[in-house]
Design a protein around this motif. Sequence first.
Motif, mmCIF file in Angstrom:
data_model
loop_
_atom_site.group_PDB
_atom_site.id
_atom_site.type_symbol
_atom_site.label_atom_id
_atom_site.label_comp_id
_atom_site.label_asym_id
_atom_site.label_seq_id
_atom_site.Cartn_x
_atom_site.Cartn_y
_atom_site.Cartn_z
ATOM 1 N N CYS A 1 -40.700 -55.529 -31.653
ATOM 2 C CA CYS A 1 -41.193 -54.660 -32.723
ATOM 3 C C CYS A 1 -42.255 -53.676 -32.243
ATOM 4 O O CYS A 1 -42.596 -52.737 -32.956
ATOM 5 C CB CYS A 1 -41.715 -55.493 -33.885
ATOM 6 S SG CYS A 1 -40.413 -56.468 -34.670
ATOM 7 N N GLN B 1 -33.951 -49.817 -37.765
ATOM 8 C CA GLN B 1 -34.004 -49.063 -39.021
ATOM 9 C C GLN B 1 -32.720 -48.289 -39.279
ATOM 10 O O GLN B 1 -32.300 -48.150 -40.425
ATOM 11 C CB GLN B 1 -35.218 -48.139 -39.030
ATOM 12 C CG GLN B 1 -36.520 -48.907 -39.131
ATOM 13 C CD GLN B 1 -37.759 -48.029 -38.996
ATOM 14 O OE1 GLN B 1 -37.691 -46.908 -38.498
ATOM 15 N NE2 GLN B 1 -38.889 -48.557 -39.431
ATOM 16 N N SER B 2 -32.065 -47.835 -38.211
ATOM 17 C CA SER B 2 -30.831 -47.067 -38.386
ATOM 18 C C SER B 2 -29.686 -47.919 -38.941
ATOM 19 O O SER B 2 -28.733 -47.377 -39.498
ATOM 20 C CB SER B 2 -30.407 -46.416 -37.067
ATOM 21 O OG SER B 2 -29.848 -47.372 -36.181
ATOM 22 N N ILE C 1 -37.217 -50.389 -32.845
ATOM 23 C CA ILE C 1 -37.511 -50.125 -34.257
ATOM 24 C C ILE C 1 -36.573 -49.045 -34.802
ATOM 25 O O ILE C 1 -36.030 -49.175 -35.901
ATOM 26 C CB ILE C 1 -38.996 -49.730 -34.456
ATOM 27 C CG1 ILE C 1 -39.898 -50.937 -34.172
ATOM 28 C CG2 ILE C 1 -39.244 -49.186 -35.859
ATOM 29 C CD1 ILE C 1 -39.683 -52.125 -35.093
ATOM 30 N N SER C 2 -36.346 -48.006 -34.023
ATOM 31 C CA SER C 2 -35.448 -46.938 -34.451
ATOM 32 C C SER C 2 -34.027 -47.468 -34.652
ATOM 33 O O SER C 2 -33.373 -47.170 -35.662
ATOM 34 C CB SER C 2 -35.470 -45.814 -33.411
ATOM 35 O OG SER C 2 -34.552 -44.820 -33.747
ATOM 36 N N LYS C 3 -33.557 -48.250 -33.697
ATOM 37 C CA LYS C 3 -32.205 -48.827 -33.780
ATOM 38 C C LYS C 3 -32.107 -49.769 -34.983
ATOM 39 O O LYS C 3 -31.124 -49.738 -35.727
ATOM 40 C CB LYS C 3 -31.891 -49.563 -32.482
ATOM 41 C CG LYS C 3 -30.551 -50.211 -32.430
ATOM 42 C CD LYS C 3 -29.511 -49.260 -31.925
ATOM 43 C CE LYS C 3 -28.232 -50.014 -31.641
ATOM 44 N NZ LYS C 3 -27.183 -49.147 -31.213
ATOM 45 N N ASN D 1 -41.645 -51.888 -29.642
ATOM 46 C CA ASN D 1 -40.816 -50.975 -28.869
ATOM 47 C C ASN D 1 -40.183 -49.967 -29.831
ATOM 48 O O ASN D 1 -39.425 -50.342 -30.729
ATOM 49 C CB ASN D 1 -39.741 -51.781 -28.125
ATOM 50 C CG ASN D 1 -38.818 -50.924 -27.300
ATOM 51 O OD1 ASN D 1 -38.030 -50.162 -27.839
ATOM 52 N ND2 ASN D 1 -38.899 -51.074 -25.990
ATOM 53 N N ASP D 2 -40.496 -48.694 -29.646
ATOM 54 C CA ASP D 2 -40.015 -47.656 -30.563
ATOM 55 C C ASP D 2 -38.494 -47.557 -30.607
ATOM 56 O O ASP D 2 -37.917 -47.307 -31.667
ATOM 57 C CB ASP D 2 -40.610 -46.294 -30.179
ATOM 58 C CG ASP D 2 -42.102 -46.219 -30.420
ATOM 59 O OD1 ASP D 2 -42.622 -47.012 -31.240
ATOM 60 O OD2 ASP D 2 -42.764 -45.362 -29.788
ATOM 61 N N THR D 3 -37.834 -47.747 -29.464
ATOM 62 C CA THR D 3 -36.375 -47.673 -29.431
ATOM 63 C C THR D 3 -35.766 -48.782 -30.281
ATOM 64 O O THR D 3 -34.809 -48.558 -31.034
ATOM 65 C CB THR D 3 -35.849 -47.753 -27.980
ATOM 66 O OG1 THR D 3 -36.460 -46.709 -27.214
ATOM 67 C CG2 THR D 3 -34.344 -47.610 -27.916
#
Length: 179
Positions: free
Chosen positions: A81, A91-92, A87-89, A83-85
């Motif tokens: 959590c 949330q997507s 979190i982005s994945k 790691n931005d990648t």
Amino acid sequence: MLQKEDTVFVLVDVQGKLARTVVDSERVLGQLEKLIRGLQVLDIPIIWLEQYPKGLGETVPELVQYLNGLKPIPKMTFSACKNDTFISKLQSTGRGQSLIAGVEAHVCVYQTAMELHTMNYDVHLVKDAVSSRTASDRQIGIQAMEQAGIKGTSVEMALYELMEVAGTDTFKQVLKIIK
């Protein structure tokens, strides 16, 4: 209960020598294989993580062969959590329930599950598909997650919840995997 349209699976750090030295490694790898294959039949999104792959090595080939079309997300933080990648994945996917499994139960699985729980995800720990280098660390990690309100499940329990009904082609495919 898990809902097919709302579930995402987070596969945590099943890599190199570490994956082979955890308690009951062969059983855990077998359970993870069943889980991954079953989730793919059910079309559940999978997010695949690797902790510092240059140092720990890559995900074991027994699992990689079933992760076709997916790429691991490398991380340096114990909690995905952070790691931005990731979190982005996450949330997507638009999903609010998270199945989580992998190694080690008391470090990366624990920290990721706890932060997902804090972020209001409905987290389900696949207890027969997690491990640590020692039995006591595995147990401590599982207990800490459960005490925080993270639900425990198993490979079969999760797959049956997600299927909901018997007699379908999907059921027959998953049944071949788990039996």
